[in-house]
Design a protein around this motif. Structure first.
Motif, mmCIF file in Angstrom:
data_model
loop_
_atom_site.group_PDB
_atom_site.id
_atom_site.type_symbol
_atom_site.label_atom_id
_atom_site.label_comp_id
_atom_site.label_asym_id
_atom_site.label_seq_id
_atom_site.Cartn_x
_atom_site.Cartn_y
_atom_site.Cartn_z
ATOM 1 N N GLY A 16 0.809 -1.214 0.000
ATOM 2 C CA GLY A 16 0.000 0.000 0.000
ATOM 3 C C GLY A 16 0.842 1.264 0.000
ATOM 4 O O GLY A 16 0.534 2.234 -0.701
ATOM 5 N N ILE A 17 1.911 1.261 0.763
ATOM 6 C CA ILE A 17 2.790 2.434 0.803
ATOM 7 C C ILE A 17 3.451 2.646 -0.553
ATOM 8 O O ILE A 17 3.518 3.775 -1.053
ATOM 9 N N HIS A 18 3.882 1.570 -1.185
ATOM 10 C CA HIS A 18 4.483 1.705 -2.521
ATOM 11 C C HIS A 18 3.455 2.223 -3.533
ATOM 12 O O HIS A 18 3.791 3.061 -4.378
ATOM 13 N N ALA A 19 2.226 1.756 -3.437
ATOM 14 C CA ALA A 19 1.178 2.243 -4.350
ATOM 15 C C ALA A 19 0.902 3.720 -4.111
ATOM 16 O O ALA A 19 0.754 4.495 -5.062
ATOM 17 N N ALA A 20 0.845 4.128 -2.858
ATOM 18 C CA ALA A 20 0.614 5.541 -2.547
ATOM 19 C C ALA A 20 1.782 6.395 -3.032
ATOM 20 O O ALA A 20 1.572 7.492 -3.556
ATOM 21 N N VAL A 35 6.392 5.472 7.912
ATOM 22 C CA VAL A 35 6.921 4.146 7.609
ATOM 23 C C VAL A 35 7.781 3.656 8.772
ATOM 24 O O VAL A 35 7.687 2.497 9.188
ATOM 25 N N ALA A 36 8.596 4.540 9.333
ATOM 26 C CA ALA A 36 9.442 4.173 10.472
ATOM 27 C C ALA A 36 8.592 3.820 11.692
ATOM 28 O O ALA A 36 8.905 2.866 12.426
ATOM 29 N N CYS A 37 7.519 4.570 11.922
ATOM 30 C CA CYS A 37 6.629 4.272 13.050
ATOM 31 C C CYS A 37 5.971 2.910 12.876
ATOM 32 O O CYS A 37 5.889 2.122 13.829
ATOM 33 N N PHE A 38 5.503 2.614 11.671
ATOM 34 C CA PHE A 38 4.869 1.321 11.447
ATOM 35 C C PHE A 38 5.879 0.190 11.615
ATOM 36 O O PHE A 38 5.579 -0.838 12.227
ATOM 37 N N ALA A 39 7.082 0.382 11.105
ATOM 38 C CA ALA A 39 8.127 -0.641 11.261
ATOM 39 C C ALA A 39 8.466 -0.848 12.739
ATOM 40 O O ALA A 39 8.620 -1.986 13.194
ATOM 41 N N LEU A 79 1.949 1.874 15.923
ATOM 42 C CA LEU A 79 1.064 1.398 14.860
ATOM 43 C C LEU A 79 0.027 2.449 14.490
ATOM 44 O O LEU A 79 -0.295 2.626 13.311
ATOM 45 N N VAL A 80 -0.510 3.146 15.466
ATOM 46 C CA VAL A 80 -1.482 4.202 15.168
ATOM 47 C C VAL A 80 -0.834 5.309 14.345
ATOM 48 O O VAL A 80 -1.407 5.794 13.369
ATOM 49 N N LEU A 81 0.372 5.713 14.717
ATOM 50 C CA LEU A 81 1.067 6.764 13.965
ATOM 51 C C LEU A 81 1.442 6.309 12.561
ATOM 52 O O LEU A 81 1.534 7.116 11.650
ATOM 53 N N GLY A 82 1.665 5.008 12.385
ATOM 54 C CA GLY A 82 2.010 4.490 11.070
ATOM 55 C C GLY A 82 0.847 4.369 10.112
ATOM 56 O O GLY A 82 1.038 4.175 8.918
ATOM 57 N N PRO A 84 -1.623 1.968 9.449
ATOM 58 C CA PRO A 84 -1.611 0.773 8.598
ATOM 59 C C PRO A 84 -2.912 0.555 7.826
ATOM 60 O O PRO A 84 -2.886 -0.033 6.745
ATOM 61 N N LEU A 85 -4.044 1.027 8.333
ATOM 62 C CA LEU A 85 -5.297 0.832 7.603
ATOM 63 C C LEU A 85 -5.330 1.666 6.328
ATOM 64 O O LEU A 85 -5.822 1.218 5.295
ATOM 65 N N LEU A 86 -4.789 2.865 6.396
ATOM 66 C CA LEU A 86 -4.713 3.693 5.200
ATOM 67 C C LEU A 86 -3.776 3.054 4.180
ATOM 68 O O LEU A 86 -4.078 3.030 2.980
ATOM 69 N N ALA A 87 -2.675 2.500 4.649
ATOM 70 C CA ALA A 87 -1.752 1.817 3.744
ATOM 71 C C ALA A 87 -2.410 0.583 3.140
ATOM 72 O O ALA A 87 -2.248 0.299 1.953
ATOM 73 N N ALA A 88 -3.173 -0.149 3.932
ATOM 74 C CA ALA A 88 -3.855 -1.343 3.427
ATOM 75 C C ALA A 88 -4.887 -0.972 2.364
ATOM 76 O O ALA A 88 -5.080 -1.710 1.393
ATOM 77 N N LEU A 89 -5.546 0.173 2.528
ATOM 78 C CA LEU A 89 -6.502 0.608 1.511
ATOM 79 C C LEU A 89 -5.811 0.881 0.177
ATOM 80 O O LEU A 89 -6.372 0.610 -0.876
ATOM 81 N N TRP A 90 -4.604 1.412 0.227
ATOM 82 C CA TRP A 90 -3.867 1.667 -1.004
ATOM 83 C C TRP A 90 -3.423 0.371 -1.674
ATOM 84 O O TRP A 90 -3.093 0.365 -2.853
ATOM 85 N N ALA A 91 -3.418 -0.731 -0.936
ATOM 86 C CA ALA A 91 -2.995 -2.012 -1.493
ATOM 87 C C ALA A 91 -4.103 -2.709 -2.273
ATOM 88 O O ALA A 91 -3.844 -3.674 -2.971
ATOM 89 N N VAL A 92 -5.334 -2.224 -2.162
ATOM 90 C CA VAL A 92 -6.464 -2.855 -2.854
ATOM 91 C C VAL A 92 -6.822 -2.041 -4.102
ATOM 92 O O VAL A 92 -6.396 -0.897 -4.251
ATOM 93 N N PRO A 93 -7.617 -2.608 -5.007
ATOM 94 C CA PRO A 93 -7.993 -1.882 -6.227
ATOM 95 C C PRO A 93 -8.704 -0.554 -5.934
ATOM 96 O O PRO A 93 -9.365 -0.395 -4.906
ATOM 97 N N SER A 94 -8.576 0.368 -6.863
ATOM 98 C CA SER A 94 -9.099 1.729 -6.654
ATOM 99 C C SER A 94 -10.614 1.764 -6.509
ATOM 100 O O SER A 94 -11.133 2.627 -5.806
ATOM 101 N N ARG A 95 -11.341 0.871 -7.165
ATOM 102 C CA ARG A 95 -12.808 0.860 -7.004
ATOM 103 C C ARG A 95 -13.199 0.607 -5.561
ATOM 104 O O ARG A 95 -14.106 1.238 -5.031
ATOM 105 N N PHE A 96 -12.526 -0.326 -4.925
ATOM 106 C CA PHE A 96 -12.810 -0.633 -3.525
ATOM 107 C C PHE A 96 -12.440 0.543 -2.631
ATOM 108 O O PHE A 96 -13.167 0.888 -1.714
ATOM 109 N N ARG A 97 -11.286 1.183 -2.911
ATOM 110 C CA ARG A 97 -10.877 2.356 -2.137
ATOM 111 C C ARG A 97 -11.913 3.449 -2.230
ATOM 112 O O ARG A 97 -12.245 4.099 -1.240
#
Length: 110
Positions: A16-20, A35-39, A79-82, A84-97
């Motif tokens: 998702g981060i790469h897609a964004a 990205v550092a916070c999520f890691a 995890l909250v600062l990272g 991850p849900l927003l990143a996961a949304l970017w990992a799915v197709p744009s119609r779903f987003r």
């Protein structure tokens, strides 16, 4: 099982981060600090759940409470600062987003 879930979470968020970043660049919502916070959140989850601390927590109450504090005071904020849900949304197709985005824009009450 826990390790598998952590790896899946990391892979989905990375995709998702790469897609964004392809869409908006590194400053388009996922800066390096997110990205550092999520890691850091994933690393602290790994320490709490996959290290010998997890095994000791079944025997020692002090180890259980240390594990609990790592999860609450270190992993959760990172995890909250990272975001991850927003990143996961970017990992799915744009119609779903777009569908999820419309759902979040609806009025909550009224």
């Amino acid at each position: 099982m826990r390790a598998t879930l952590l790896v899946i979470s990391g892979l989905v968020s990375t995709a998702g981060i790469h897609a964004a970043w392809r869409h908006a660049g590194p400053r388009g919502g996922f800066g390096w600090w997110r990205v550092a916070c999520f890691a850091a959140g994933l690393v602290s989850l790994s320490i709490a759940e996959l290290s010998p601390l997890a095994t000791l927590s079944d025997v020692l109450f002090s180890a259980h409470m240390t594990q609990h504090e790592i999860l609450m005071l270190i992993a959760a904020p990172f995890l909250v600062l990272g975001q991850p849900l927003l990143a996961a949304l970017w990992a799915v197709p744009s119609r779903f987003r777009a569908r999820v985005g419309r759902w979040f824009r609806r009025p909550r009450i009224g």
